[in-house]
Design a protein around this motif. Sequence first.
Motif, PDB file in Angstrom:
ATOM      1  N   LEU A  67       0.832  -1.192   0.000  1.00 51.56           N
ATOM      2  CA  LEU A  67       0.000   0.000   0.000  1.00 51.56           C
ATOM      3  C   LEU A  67       0.869   1.245   0.000  1.00 51.56           C
ATOM      4  CD1 LEU A  67      -2.499  -1.204   2.709  1.00 51.56           C
ATOM      5  CD2 LEU A  67      -3.187  -0.548   0.420  1.00 51.56           C
ATOM      6  N   THR A  68       0.503   2.222  -0.798  1.00 55.25           N
ATOM      7  CA  THR A  68       1.244   3.485  -0.817  1.00 55.25           C
ATOM      8  C   THR A  68       0.514   4.505   0.062  1.00 55.25           C
ATOM      9  OG1 THR A  68       0.037   4.405  -2.688  1.00 55.25           O
ATOM     10  CG2 THR A  68       1.955   3.012  -3.181  1.00 55.25           C
ATOM     11  N   GLU A  69       1.241   5.534   0.456  1.00 58.48           N
ATOM     12  CA  GLU A  69       0.619   6.578   1.283  1.00 58.48           C
ATOM     13  C   GLU A  69      -0.471   7.309   0.506  1.00 58.48           C
ATOM     14  OE1 GLU A  69      -0.109   8.400   4.816  1.00 58.48           O
ATOM     15  OE2 GLU A  69       1.320   6.768   4.429  1.00 58.48           O
ATOM     16  N   ASN A  70      -0.228   7.566  -0.764  1.00 57.72           N
ATOM     17  CA  ASN A  70      -1.261   8.222  -1.582  1.00 57.72           C
ATOM     18  C   ASN A  70      -2.526   7.383  -1.673  1.00 57.72           C
ATOM     19  OD1 ASN A  70       0.286  10.471  -2.082  1.00 57.72           O
ATOM     20  ND2 ASN A  70       1.102   9.719  -4.037  1.00 57.72           N
ATOM     21  N   GLU A  71      -2.347   6.096  -1.764  1.00 50.40           N
ATOM     22  CA  GLU A  71      -3.494   5.190  -1.825  1.00 50.40           C
ATOM     23  C   GLU A  71      -4.323   5.291  -0.552  1.00 50.40           C
ATOM     24  OE1 GLU A  71      -4.255   0.407  -2.754  1.00 50.40           O
ATOM     25  OE2 GLU A  71      -2.218   1.190  -2.421  1.00 50.40           O
ATOM     26  N   VAL A  72      -3.644   5.284   0.598  1.00 54.21           N
ATOM     27  CA  VAL A  72      -4.352   5.367   1.878  1.00 54.21           C
ATOM     28  C   VAL A  72      -5.015   6.730   2.050  1.00 54.21           C
ATOM     29  CG1 VAL A  72      -4.054   5.353   4.386  1.00 54.21           C
ATOM     30  CG2 VAL A  72      -2.931   3.620   2.977  1.00 54.21           C
ATOM     31  N   ARG A  73      -4.298   7.791   1.647  1.00 57.27           N
ATOM     32  CA  ARG A  73      -4.875   9.135   1.774  1.00 57.27           C
ATOM     33  C   ARG A  73      -6.163   9.255   0.945  1.00 57.27           C
ATOM     34  NH1 ARG A  73      -2.150   9.374   5.390  1.00 57.27           N
ATOM     35  NH2 ARG A  73      -4.208   9.589   6.254  1.00 57.27           N
ATOM     36  N   GLU A  74      -6.127   8.672  -0.244  1.00 57.36           N
ATOM     37  CA  GLU A  74      -7.320   8.714  -1.094  1.00 57.36           C
ATOM     38  C   GLU A  74      -8.473   7.941  -0.471  1.00 57.36           C
ATOM     39  OE1 GLU A  74      -8.700   7.327  -5.581  1.00 57.36           O
ATOM     40  OE2 GLU A  74      -6.567   7.594  -5.129  1.00 57.36           O
ATOM     41  N   LEU A  75      -8.151   6.793   0.126  1.00 56.21           N
ATOM     42  CA  LEU A  75      -9.198   5.997   0.768  1.00 56.21           C
ATOM     43  C   LEU A  75      -9.805   6.714   1.967  1.00 56.21           C
ATOM     44  CD1 LEU A  75      -7.495   2.474   0.698  1.00 56.21           C
ATOM     45  CD2 LEU A  75      -9.475   3.200  -0.656  1.00 56.21           C
ATOM     46  N   LEU A  76      -8.971   7.455   2.703  1.00 55.49           N
ATOM     47  CA  LEU A  76      -9.432   8.118   3.918  1.00 55.49           C
ATOM     48  C   LEU A  76     -10.088   9.471   3.656  1.00 55.49           C
ATOM     49  CD1 LEU A  76      -6.459   7.376   6.367  1.00 55.49           C
ATOM     50  CD2 LEU A  76      -8.751   6.374   6.403  1.00 55.49           C
ATOM     51  N   ASP A  77     -10.095   9.899   2.399  1.00 56.51           N
ATOM     52  CA  ASP A  77     -10.717  11.188   2.083  1.00 56.51           C
ATOM     53  C   ASP A  77     -12.215  11.112   2.375  1.00 56.51           C
ATOM     54  OD1 ASP A  77     -11.675  13.532   1.090  1.00 56.51           O
ATOM     55  OD2 ASP A  77     -11.065  13.189  -0.981  1.00 56.51           O
ATOM     56  N   PRO A  78     -12.683  11.771   3.440  1.00 60.54           N
ATOM     57  CA  PRO A  78     -14.094  11.619   3.830  1.00 60.54           C
ATOM     58  C   PRO A  78     -15.055  12.262   2.837  1.00 60.54           C
ATOM     59  CG  PRO A  78     -13.040  13.295   5.176  1.00 60.54           C
ATOM     60  CD  PRO A  78     -11.953  12.686   4.342  1.00 60.54           C
ATOM     61  N   GLU A  79     -14.611  13.336   2.175  1.00 59.90           N
ATOM     62  CA  GLU A  79     -15.514  14.006   1.254  1.00 59.90           C
ATOM     63  C   GLU A  79     -15.785  13.171   0.013  1.00 59.90           C
ATOM     64  OE1 GLU A  79     -15.050  18.218   0.616  1.00 59.90           O
ATOM     65  OE2 GLU A  79     -13.573  18.320   2.233  1.00 59.90           O
ATOM     66  N   ALA A  80     -14.846  12.295  -0.311  1.00 63.37           N
ATOM     67  CA  ALA A  80     -15.054  11.425  -1.469  1.00 63.37           C
ATOM     68  C   ALA A  80     -16.061  10.317  -1.172  1.00 63.37           C
ATOM     69  CB  ALA A  80     -13.730  10.818  -1.905  1.00 63.37           C
ATOM     70  N   GLY A  81     -16.399  10.171   0.107  1.00 61.57           N
ATOM     71  CA  GLY A  81     -17.282   9.069   0.489  1.00 61.57           C
ATOM     72  C   GLY A  81     -18.636   9.095  -0.186  1.00 61.57           C
ATOM     73  N   VAL A  82     -19.180  10.300  -0.403  1.00 56.24           N
ATOM     74  CA  VAL A  82     -20.512  10.356  -1.004  1.00 56.24           C
ATOM     75  C   VAL A  82     -20.493   9.899  -2.463  1.00 56.24           C
ATOM     76  CG1 VAL A  82     -21.321  12.171   0.550  1.00 56.24           C
ATOM     77  CG2 VAL A  82     -20.251  12.797  -1.615  1.00 56.24           C
ATOM     78  N   TRP A  83     -19.353  10.071  -3.148  1.00 59.01           N
ATOM     79  CA  TRP A  83     -19.278   9.646  -4.557  1.00 59.01           C
ATOM     80  C   TRP A  83     -18.904   8.173  -4.695  1.00 59.01           C
ATOM     81  CZ3 TRP A  83     -18.489  14.737  -3.260  1.00 59.01           C
ATOM     82  CH2 TRP A  83     -19.200  15.666  -4.012  1.00 59.01           C
ATOM     83  N   ARG A  84     -18.467   7.557  -3.608  1.00 58.64           N
ATOM     84  CA  ARG A  84     -18.146   6.125  -3.679  1.00 58.64           C
ATOM     85  C   ARG A  84     -19.410   5.265  -3.643  1.00 58.64           C
ATOM     86  NH1 ARG A  84     -13.941   7.447   0.278  1.00 58.64           N
ATOM     87  NH2 ARG A  84     -11.935   7.548  -0.789  1.00 58.64           N
ATOM     88  N   LYS A  85     -20.479   5.803  -3.104  1.00 59.29           N
ATOM     89  CA  LYS A  85     -21.708   5.019  -2.988  1.00 59.29           C
ATOM     90  C   LYS A  85     -22.279   4.755  -4.376  1.00 59.29           C
ATOM     91  CE  LYS A  85     -21.722   4.972   1.523  1.00 59.29           C
ATOM     92  NZ  LYS A  85     -20.401   5.628   1.744  1.00 59.29           N
ATOM     93  N   GLN A  86     -22.710   3.521  -4.618  1.00 58.48           N
ATOM     94  CA  GLN A  86     -23.189   3.118  -5.932  1.00 58.48           C
ATOM     95  C   GLN A  86     -24.672   2.752  -5.966  1.00 58.48           C
ATOM     96  OE1 GLN A  86     -21.208   3.206  -8.675  1.00 58.48           O
ATOM     97  NE2 GLN A  86     -19.534   3.984  -7.388  1.00 58.48           N
TER      98      GLN A  86
END
Length: 499
Positions: free
Chosen positions: A429-448
């Motif tokens: 796992l890279t740090e950028n990968e984890v940072r992207e996963l932990l981005d809370p604002e992106a959470g609403v767009w992850r929902k399908q």
Amino acid sequence: MLPTGRIRRGPAPLLDDAVLTQRFDWETRTLLRHYRWIELTHTGEYARMGLLDRDAAERIRRAVLDLTPEQVGAERAAAMSDPLFALERCVQAHVPESAHAWHVDRSRNDVQACAQLMLGRERLLETATAVSRLARAALQTAAGHTESIMPGYTQHQTAQTMTFGFYLAALAEAVTGAAESLQALFDAVNLCPLGAGAMAGLELPWDRGRIAVALGFDGPQPHALTSVASRSWVLRTAGELSVLGTTLSRFLTDLIWWSGSSCRFIDLPDELAGISSAMPHKRNFPILERVRGMSGHLVGLSYDLMIGQRNTGYTNLVEVSKESTRFLEDLFTTCHTMLALFERVVTDVRFHPERARRVVRDELMAASTVANHLTLEHGVPARDAQVLVGAWISAALERLGPADTLTPGLLSAPDLVSAGERLGFTLALTENEVRELLDPEAGVWRKQTAGSTRPEQVRLLLEQVGDRLAAVDRGAAERSRWLRDAWEHTTGTKAGELT
């Protein structure tokens, strides 16, 4: 004084002042229009059965149409505080001697039951319309906030990211469902009691189907005893409004919390705000507490209406027909005030996106996202992935001091890899990968999934709710037109010409 059989004296002053006069005044104000409508329908039936000639029927119709509340009120004492007796006395002077059969084979029981139901169905339609207005206000406000990020809570703790529009869409959907239920209840109870007599039917060949149509009903109530004994429509109405009030109280609880100093996500204009004399730094919103308090009255009044019928015989009783329904008008009035105030709140509410976004950024909201990623992209079994993420978070918490708070920035990719190694999983796992996963604002767009907080899903849901509301509005217009046409056909007057 009306002939009263074995009763030779009028009501005791206490009974008359404390009960009968108050009820007489209320019925004269509220039910007289329905009593006149029923009287005109009866007159038409007497004429159809050949018991009134054309001239007599027309004279009676004219007298009924010209009748005023003041004339009825003037007969109160002579009519023993009964509005139907008072109406009869007012019209009697215009009844020719040839119309000796006027009011033959007639009972007050089904007349009173019918008039109450006629008023009740009108109140149902009015309430459904008020509920629809609240739903539409929620719909319109939600449409402007489909991308307004805020924290979502479970067990009063931050849980996942959502949008304010997503939340208001839930309010719009719930209230729309209530409007639909009220209209369905209108259809279910719109059966005419008239023609049941005292309880077991009448002796003349009254055409109950014609009567029902003349009074705007879908048909006659099939069973005579049910017609005069049942007030289940009252209980069902109270039940619907009680459920509505309980549901709205939960939304109001959230709004009260979010408007407080611990969140400050929402605000209301000055005209809906208040200040504390002891703590002038506070900006209070008592309107929210007022509306929530009113929602509690709906539950309490519904309970009163239920208790009023419990353990009474299944027959016509004054206790059931009048005393148990005493606070029905209060129930409707309170509900309308509650809905109007809540509609104003939803229309004027102001959302502060930066305050809400600040909480979202500072809280750990994407732990489940990380676990899903470990399973889908790194082959970690789902349950093990949940445990692994939990261990990752626990290790970070152990490093914090007593005054520190765990934020997403304190979690790192190396620590997640180490947690995986301790559980026997090798992760790349890279740090950028984890940072992207932990981005809370992106959470609403992850929902399908449909119905989720993803903005396009919220917009789709709002469109669907809007279609349902349009159907509710069409249904209300159709039902109102049906009642108006029945009134105009039976009375020969336009709606609103008689009060």
